[in-house]
Write a protein that holds these residues in place. Sequence first.
Motif: not given
Length: 356
Positions: A35-43
Amino acid sequence: MFVALRDIRFAKGRFALMGVVVTLITTLVVFLYGLTGGLGRDASSAVDELPVTDIVFGAPAGAAAEVSFSSSTISAAQAAAWAGTPEVGSAEPLGVAMTRAAGATAAGSVSLFGGPADLLPPLLSGSAPRDGQVAVSRSVADTYGVGPGGTLGLGTEKVTVSGITATRSYGHAATVWTTLATWQRISGQRQPTVLAVRRSGADLGAADAARGTRTVARGDALVGIDGYQAEHLSLQMIQVFLFAVSALVTGAFFTVWTVQRKPDVAVLKAIGASSGYLVRDALAQALAVLGGGALLGGAIGAGGGAVAASAVPFAVGPATVAVPVAVMVLLGLAGSALAIARITSVDPLTALGANR
């Protein structure tokens, strides 16, 4: 592992419970890591995957430049000065803004980037935009029901879609790419936000001082995205606490187990088993419990994350599983080693009743 395997068979329930605890913690850590990686990529993927080395931030006259896309602005004089700097191969103006989009099937917020065509993400279909046109991310095309040749409303403007790019996003909003002139018209801003620089020299500090700007590496520019750092650090802090909890829980379990086994360890020492052998055996036991639980938790977390990726930003990849599993095992072993070290202090005379 002669003694370790027999211990596990003798106390199946206790070791199974410990394995379940390790599995659950690892599953949670894998979910958080993905989730950290996904949210970081999404941001940040629209900035993080720009084909440049550095980002130059500016500020309105009289203010100091800081790493912030929301407050940065680059004047024409600064852009011209950077374009002629010997230490850079190119310095291209890039506009970044948020706007509202309206398509055939939906309406919502998108991030709007304006700059030259060589900064575009890979084109999947169509062509790079010209003035009055936009290239949209695949997610925008799917959400708003537009494709090459179609029309998309951005702010108060109607623009033609020239192509579809690989999905990129900024501030959790999918990106739309256009020329700088069209970006200025849609966003209402007269000056670009930043300069996208391809470095050819080593030191840009003198150029920054002379031009009143601040230059950072592309990866370091991500902290300039509103909310990115707070969100990222919060999730990483939760991960750290979970890792610490796993080490403490594992250490506590093996501390209790070692105390309960003290008479057995004394007997083994009395018949000739060395402290080194018993410590290695106990560590192998801990590794078996931690490895089995962590691998199972990693598999559950990766599988659940892959299913959830369609609904939430979740980064699925080898590192999503490998890093949490490896850290869980290593920290668990560290906690176990502190507990198992008590074996070296067990007196074999205890087995012979010397304490009575």
